[in-house]
Design a protein around this motif. Structure first.
Motif, PDB file in Angstrom:
ATOM      1  N   THR A  32      17.155 104.105  16.560  1.00  0.00           N
ATOM      2  CA  THR A  32      15.730 104.162  15.676  1.00  0.00           C
ATOM      3  C   THR A  32      14.474 104.435  16.312  1.00  0.00           C
ATOM      4  N   SER A  33      13.983 105.799  15.650  1.00  0.00           N
ATOM      5  CA  SER A  33      12.651 105.936  16.318  1.00  0.00           C
ATOM      6  C   SER A  33      11.923 106.241  14.756  1.00  0.00           C
ATOM      7  N   THR A  34      10.737 106.338  15.214  1.00  0.00           N
ATOM      8  CA  THR A  34       9.174 106.745  14.746  1.00  0.00           C
ATOM      9  C   THR A  34       8.235 107.292  14.910  1.00  0.00           C
ATOM     10  N   GLN A  35       7.783 108.358  14.229  1.00  0.00           N
ATOM     11  CA  GLN A  35       6.777 109.171  14.703  1.00  0.00           C
ATOM     12  C   GLN A  35       5.780 109.365  13.926  1.00  0.00           C
ATOM     13  N   TYR A  36       4.106 109.296  14.774  1.00  0.00           N
ATOM     14  CA  TYR A  36       3.582 109.446  14.217  1.00  0.00           C
ATOM     15  C   TYR A  36       2.537 110.884  14.519  1.00  0.00           C
ATOM     16  N   SER A  37       2.034 111.688  13.641  1.00  0.00           N
ATOM     17  CA  SER A  37       1.549 112.852  14.448  1.00  0.00           C
ATOM     18  C   SER A  37      -0.032 112.651  14.321  1.00  0.00           C
ATOM     19  N   THR A  38      -0.986 113.004  14.920  1.00  0.00           N
ATOM     20  CA  THR A  38      -2.355 112.664  14.822  1.00  0.00           C
ATOM     21  C   THR A  38      -2.462 114.336  14.616  1.00  0.00           C
ATOM     22  N   ASN A  39      -1.891 115.155  14.659  1.00  0.00           N
ATOM     23  CA  ASN A  39      -2.075 116.555  14.207  1.00  0.00           C
ATOM     24  C   ASN A  39      -2.335 116.904  12.867  1.00  0.00           C
ATOM     25  N   ASP A  40      -1.185 116.445  11.803  1.00  0.00           N
ATOM     26  CA  ASP A  40      -1.158 116.753  10.818  1.00  0.00           C
ATOM     27  C   ASP A  40      -0.658 115.510   9.639  1.00  0.00           C
ATOM     28  N   LYS A  41      -0.904 114.700  10.169  1.00  0.00           N
ATOM     29  CA  LYS A  41      -0.680 112.689   9.688  1.00  0.00           C
ATOM     30  C   LYS A  41       0.306 112.490   9.543  1.00  0.00           C
ATOM     31  N   SER A  42       0.993 113.047   9.860  1.00  0.00           N
ATOM     32  CA  SER A  42       2.508 112.593   9.291  1.00  0.00           C
ATOM     33  C   SER A  42       3.407 111.863  10.171  1.00  0.00           C
ATOM     34  N   ILE A  43       4.427 110.930   9.353  1.00  0.00           N
ATOM     35  CA  ILE A  43       5.315 110.443   9.983  1.00  0.00           C
ATOM     36  C   ILE A  43       6.321 111.005  10.313  1.00  0.00           C
ATOM     37  N   SER A  44       7.563 111.022  10.917  1.00  0.00           N
ATOM     38  CA  SER A  44       8.273 111.246  10.510  1.00  0.00           C
ATOM     39  C   SER A  44       9.612 110.310  11.963  1.00  0.00           C
ATOM     40  N   ALA A  45      11.457 109.838  11.160  1.00  0.00           N
ATOM     41  CA  ALA A  45      11.936 108.975  11.312  1.00  0.00           C
ATOM     42  C   ALA A  45      13.062 109.528  12.123  1.00  0.00           C
ATOM     43  N   GLN A  46      14.056 109.003  12.809  1.00  0.00           N
ATOM     44  CA  GLN A  46      15.351 108.814  12.844  1.00  0.00           C
ATOM     45  C   GLN A  46      16.037 108.111  13.703  1.00  0.00           C
ATOM     46  N   ILE A  47      16.916 107.808  12.909  1.00  0.00           N
ATOM     47  CA  ILE A  47      18.054 106.679  13.213  1.00  0.00           C
ATOM     48  C   ILE A  47      19.639 107.189  13.908  1.00  0.00           C
ATOM     49  N   GLN A  48      20.376 106.438  15.225  1.00  0.00           N
ATOM     50  CA  GLN A  48      21.665 107.454  15.152  1.00  0.00           C
ATOM     51  C   GLN A  48      22.409 106.383  15.836  1.00  0.00           C
ATOM     52  N   ILE A  49      23.490 106.627  15.601  1.00  0.00           N
ATOM     53  CA  ILE A  49      24.773 105.329  15.375  1.00  0.00           C
ATOM     54  C   ILE A  49      26.534 105.679  16.493  1.00  0.00           C
ATOM     55  N   LEU A  50      26.623 105.462  17.074  1.00  0.00           N
ATOM     56  CA  LEU A  50      27.277 105.878  17.631  1.00  0.00           C
ATOM     57  C   LEU A  50      28.838 104.296  17.854  1.00  0.00           C
ATOM     58  N   ARG A  51      30.296 104.681  17.518  1.00  0.00           N
ATOM     59  CA  ARG A  51      30.791 103.431  17.410  1.00  0.00           C
ATOM     60  C   ARG A  51      31.968 104.148  18.732  1.00  0.00           C
ATOM     61  N   GLY A  52      32.615 103.280  19.386  1.00  0.00           N
ATOM     62  CA  GLY A  52      33.108 103.826  20.287  1.00  0.00           C
ATOM     63  C   GLY A  52      34.511 102.441  19.625  1.00  0.00           C
ATOM     64  N   PHE A  53      35.987 102.880  20.026  1.00  0.00           N
ATOM     65  CA  PHE A  53      36.780 101.949  19.100  1.00  0.00           C
ATOM     66  C   PHE A  53      37.944 102.424  20.424  1.00  0.00           C
ATOM     67  N   ASN A  54      38.792 100.955  21.253  1.00  0.00           N
ATOM     68  CA  ASN A  54      39.090 101.413  22.537  1.00  0.00           C
ATOM     69  C   ASN A  54      40.479 101.992  21.875  1.00  0.00           C
ATOM     70  N   ILE A  55      41.444 103.037  22.163  1.00  0.00           N
ATOM     71  CA  ILE A  55      43.159 103.654  22.096  1.00  0.00           C
ATOM     72  C   ILE A  55      43.574 102.453  22.368  1.00  0.00           C
ATOM     73  N   SER A  56      43.682 101.879  23.066  1.00  0.00           N
ATOM     74  CA  SER A  56      44.525 100.579  24.069  1.00  0.00           C
ATOM     75  C   SER A  56      43.957 100.141  24.568  1.00  0.00           C
ATOM     76  N   LYS A  57      44.907  99.072  25.636  1.00  0.00           N
ATOM     77  CA  LYS A  57      44.017  97.985  25.949  1.00  0.00           C
ATOM     78  C   LYS A  57      44.530  98.327  27.750  1.00  0.00           C
ATOM     79  N   ARG A  58      45.243  99.555  27.497  1.00  0.00           N
ATOM     80  CA  ARG A  58      45.595  99.710  28.939  1.00  0.00           C
ATOM     81  C   ARG A  58      44.811 100.859  29.698  1.00  0.00           C
ATOM     82  N   SER A  59      44.112 101.791  28.487  1.00  0.00           N
ATOM     83  CA  SER A  59      43.822 103.106  29.165  1.00  0.00           C
ATOM     84  C   SER A  59      41.893 102.484  29.223  1.00  0.00           C
ATOM     85  N   LYS A  60      41.230 102.814  29.285  1.00  0.00           N
ATOM     86  CA  LYS A  60      39.606 103.131  29.063  1.00  0.00           C
ATOM     87  C   LYS A  60      38.986 103.759  28.384  1.00  0.00           C
TER      88      LYS A  60
END
Length: 178
Positions: A32-60
């Motif tokens: 998650t990130s929050t950015q403050y801009s001094t040019n226009d006095k704005s605040i923006s935010a971003q979030i990213q979530i990734l989740r992996g699930f093992n397909i099998s015990k033998r495979s990566k």
């Protein structure tokens, strides 16, 4: 080489929190990130979530699901495949995904690889990612077309202990229209 066309953007500050880990189901990552801009006095935010699930015990190989959203932008959803591997002391975390958002005109894809290693008796962590992607270019003057983008975010962190580190990141972004 710095010339007159080189621009370094320093118009505010950014706070970022992220976590990468592995458990019995597979890989997980969030930031998650929050950015403050001094040019226009704005605040923006971003979030990213990734989740992996093992397909099998033998495979990566892992099935990968994800979501990303930012203020003022359409949310994106990811579905893909992930295959972590190690080469020497360096971990590679590559994944390939189909990217969906409700406003897209045609299919978009992303290839990303996280890279990490520990140095200096595990006190210094070098981490980051490189990513290539496609996305729709929407213009009121022309029909929709594709843009091809590249991002790299190398990071260096000093580890105080296993759970706490402080460091910095350099962001490289490039976007080209087809």
């Amino acid at each position: 080489n710095v010339n007159e066309t080189t621009k370094i953007k320093r118009d505010g500050f950014k706070a970022k929190f992220e976590m990468l880990g592995f458990d019995s189901l597979g890989i997980y990552y969030w930031n998650t990130s929050t950015q403050y801009s001094t040019n226009d006095k704005s605040i923006s935010a971003q979030i990213q979530i990734l989740r992996g699930f093992n397909i099998s015990k033998r495979s990566k190989f892992q099935a990968l699901l994800g979501h990303q959203s930012a203020t003022g932008m359409t949310s994106q959803y990811y579905v893909g495949i992930h295959h972590p591997f190690r080469y020497g002391r360096v971990k590679f975390l590559p994944f390939f995904t189909y990217v969906y958002n409700k406003d897209q005109h045609s299919a978009d894809f992303r290839f990303t690889s996280g890279i990490s290693t520990l140095l200096a008796k595990r006190k210094l962590m070098v981490f980051g990612f490189v990513s290539g992607y496609t996305r729709d270019k929407i213009s009121q003057d022309a029909p929709p077309s594709k843009e091809i983008g590249f991002q790299a975010n190398p990071q260096v962190w000093f580890r105080f202990n296993k759970q706490l580190a402080a460091g910095g990141e350099l962001g490289v972004d490039y976007l080209a229209s087809r």
